[in-house]
Design a protein around this motif. Sequence first.
Motif, PDB file in Angstrom:
ATOM      1  N   GLY A 169       0.837  -1.203   0.000  1.00  0.00           N
ATOM      2  CA  GLY A 169       0.000   0.000   0.000  1.00  0.00           C
ATOM      3  C   GLY A 169       0.867   1.247   0.000  1.00  0.00           C
ATOM      4  O   GLY A 169       0.577   2.228  -0.688  1.00  0.00           O
ATOM      5  N   LEU A 170       1.950   1.184   0.757  1.00  0.00           N
ATOM      6  CA  LEU A 170       2.844   2.347   0.821  1.00  0.00           C
ATOM      7  C   LEU A 170       3.535   2.583  -0.513  1.00  0.00           C
ATOM      8  O   LEU A 170       3.733   3.726  -0.925  1.00  0.00           O
ATOM      9  N   THR A 171       3.878   1.478  -1.186  1.00  0.00           N
ATOM     10  CA  THR A 171       4.497   1.622  -2.509  1.00  0.00           C
ATOM     11  C   THR A 171       3.507   2.281  -3.462  1.00  0.00           C
ATOM     12  O   THR A 171       3.851   3.178  -4.228  1.00  0.00           O
ATOM     13  N   ILE A 179      -0.559   6.256  10.255  1.00  0.00           N
ATOM     14  CA  ILE A 179       0.566   7.158  10.483  1.00  0.00           C
ATOM     15  C   ILE A 179       1.593   7.040   9.363  1.00  0.00           C
ATOM     16  O   ILE A 179       2.072   8.041   8.829  1.00  0.00           O
ATOM     17  N   ALA A 180       1.892   5.790   8.981  1.00  0.00           N
ATOM     18  CA  ALA A 180       2.918   5.568   7.954  1.00  0.00           C
ATOM     19  C   ALA A 180       2.546   6.255   6.641  1.00  0.00           C
ATOM     20  O   ALA A 180       3.382   6.905   6.013  1.00  0.00           O
ATOM     21  N   VAL A 181       1.287   6.157   6.247  1.00  0.00           N
ATOM     22  CA  VAL A 181       0.907   6.707   4.945  1.00  0.00           C
ATOM     23  C   VAL A 181       0.856   8.241   4.985  1.00  0.00           C
ATOM     24  O   VAL A 181       1.223   8.906   4.021  1.00  0.00           O
ATOM     25  N   GLN A 182       0.473   8.769   6.117  1.00  0.00           N
ATOM     26  CA  GLN A 182       0.496  10.236   6.242  1.00  0.00           C
ATOM     27  C   GLN A 182       1.921  10.762   6.129  1.00  0.00           C
ATOM     28  O   GLN A 182       2.181  11.788   5.521  1.00  0.00           O
ATOM     29  N   ARG A 183       2.858  10.006   6.745  1.00  0.00           N
ATOM     30  CA  ARG A 183       4.275  10.383   6.664  1.00  0.00           C
ATOM     31  C   ARG A 183       4.766  10.305   5.217  1.00  0.00           C
ATOM     32  O   ARG A 183       5.486  11.161   4.735  1.00  0.00           O
ATOM     33  N   GLU A 184       4.364   9.216   4.562  1.00  0.00           N
ATOM     34  CA  GLU A 184       4.851   8.970   3.208  1.00  0.00           C
ATOM     35  C   GLU A 184       4.422  10.078   2.251  1.00  0.00           C
ATOM     36  O   GLU A 184       5.194  10.566   1.446  1.00  0.00           O
ATOM     37  N   LEU A 185       3.139  10.463   2.357  1.00  0.00           N
ATOM     38  CA  LEU A 185       2.587  11.411   1.385  1.00  0.00           C
ATOM     39  C   LEU A 185       2.515  12.844   1.900  1.00  0.00           C
ATOM     40  O   LEU A 185       2.361  13.778   1.127  1.00  0.00           O
ATOM     41  N   GLY A 186       2.554  12.983   3.207  1.00  0.00           N
ATOM     42  CA  GLY A 186       2.395  14.319   3.777  1.00  0.00           C
ATOM     43  C   GLY A 186       0.978  14.844   3.635  1.00  0.00           C
ATOM     44  O   GLY A 186       0.734  16.047   3.700  1.00  0.00           O
ATOM     45  N   VAL A 187       0.018  13.936   3.406  1.00  0.00           N
ATOM     46  CA  VAL A 187      -1.391  14.365   3.346  1.00  0.00           C
ATOM     47  C   VAL A 187      -2.188  13.526   4.348  1.00  0.00           C
ATOM     48  O   VAL A 187      -1.800  12.406   4.680  1.00  0.00           O
ATOM     49  N   PRO A 188      -3.298  14.070   4.845  1.00  0.00           N
ATOM     50  CA  PRO A 188      -4.027  13.373   5.897  1.00  0.00           C
ATOM     51  C   PRO A 188      -4.890  12.218   5.399  1.00  0.00           C
ATOM     52  O   PRO A 188      -5.336  12.223   4.252  1.00  0.00           O
ATOM     53  N   VAL A 189      -5.080  11.245   6.287  1.00  0.00           N
ATOM     54  CA  VAL A 189      -6.126  10.246   6.059  1.00  0.00           C
ATOM     55  C   VAL A 189      -7.434  10.974   6.347  1.00  0.00           C
ATOM     56  O   VAL A 189      -7.611  11.541   7.425  1.00  0.00           O
ATOM     57  N   LYS A 190      -8.310  11.024   5.367  1.00  0.00           N
ATOM     58  CA  LYS A 190      -9.557  11.786   5.551  1.00  0.00           C
ATOM     59  C   LYS A 190     -10.757  10.882   5.832  1.00  0.00           C
ATOM     60  O   LYS A 190     -11.688  11.288   6.518  1.00  0.00           O
ATOM     61  N   LEU A 191     -10.711   9.683   5.267  1.00  0.00           N
ATOM     62  CA  LEU A 191     -11.845   8.774   5.438  1.00  0.00           C
ATOM     63  C   LEU A 191     -11.337   7.367   5.712  1.00  0.00           C
ATOM     64  O   LEU A 191     -10.258   6.997   5.250  1.00  0.00           O
TER      65      LEU A 191
END
Length: 383
Positions: free
Chosen positions: A316-318, A347-359
């Motif tokens: 997913g992170l890739t 947390i990991a994906v927010q770090r990766e993209l610098g955008v928030p999890v919204k849903l």
Amino acid sequence: MLYIIIGVVILLFLAVAVVGLVRGRGKQGPPKGLTGGGASTDEVQTGVQVPAPRGVEPETPDTGEAAAGVGLLERPEAAAGRLARLRARLAGSSKLGQGLLALLSRGQLDADTWDEIEETLLMSDLGIGPTTELMERLRTEVKVQGTRDPVEIKAILRAELLRLIDPQMDRSLADKRNMVLDVPAVMLIVGVNGTGKTTTTGKLARLLVASDEDVVLGAADTFRAAAAEQLTTWGQRVGVPVVRGPEGGDPASVAFEAVTAGIESESDVVLIDTAGRLHTKVGLMDELGKVKRVIEKQAPVTEVLLVLDATTGQNGLTQARVFGEVVNVTGVVLTKLDGTAKGGIVIAVQRELGVPVKLVGLGEGPDDLAAFEPEVFVDAMLG
Ligand code: GDP
């Protein structure tokens, strides 16, 4: 004389009534172009179908699919409080939180225990950077406070998890009409097939309908067989029109028509389900780039939501990385967070993209999509 005055008054009354009626049609009235036949762009000639809008009888009710939905529309669950209702579905995440609590509350916080804590965090897909950061802060706080009291330990863990999730991030959706340009908000839903992209688009339409927004759906995932059919069913259940094209057709053409429909029906928001083929980065870039370019001939894209399956971990992170390089992702939707202990991915994906999890998606039910609320999430983790 009296008769003349009465006559004039009646005429005035009738005139006011007629003007009122015409205005009253406003948003509810069938806008031009939406009932078929009106639009004249090339894209329509490629087979794009534009149905009647919500609550409006099609001109040919005997053949129009929307006719079947009118009067039998479902009422989606209100947007507020959904995550609270679904918190029990975060069972996996609760296991993670409670496991951490148990470890931190041990009498002896020796090296082995810290190793176990680290392992637990890594297993939740938190990622190495955030894990190291959290470990350091926990060590310091536990030492400074010199406590083993489960209540105090819980408060420390809660504060540190919240810090990492960052409650300050703006998680609101850009779903409001642009009053200056007089066009609807346009959201692109992107992501790899199988992540729950089409389902999420359908669920999001319901969430917006629950907030009284007029929505138009664009089934621009023309590559996956049945995606358009699936989205049409989602739309029909809540009376949202779905613009679709032929299978294998041009996604940009469908997206363009959906936005045209949204503009003509004075809708609040147009949601476009895009094709999720991660063949090559260049291919993806060409495809999504074209969809965006074509849409922006009429209205700005206000939100690009990346759908990621929370259970796929590193994969997913890739995906997040690749999509992040190709489009300007403005928010993440994490699906299938129900039952997985991989909550660290937030947390990991927010770090990766610098955008928030919204849903977050927390089940297969039509209203199992909720706005992400950091506090509710962390509290559910810690039980
Ligand atoms: P797409 O190929 O990305 O458009 O994927 P679909 O929208 O067709 O969804 C794939 C599968 O994931 C379907 O069976 C959905 O019901 C399921 N799904 C989507 N979101 C969730 C979720 O939040 N939780 C669970 N458990 N299943 C989900």
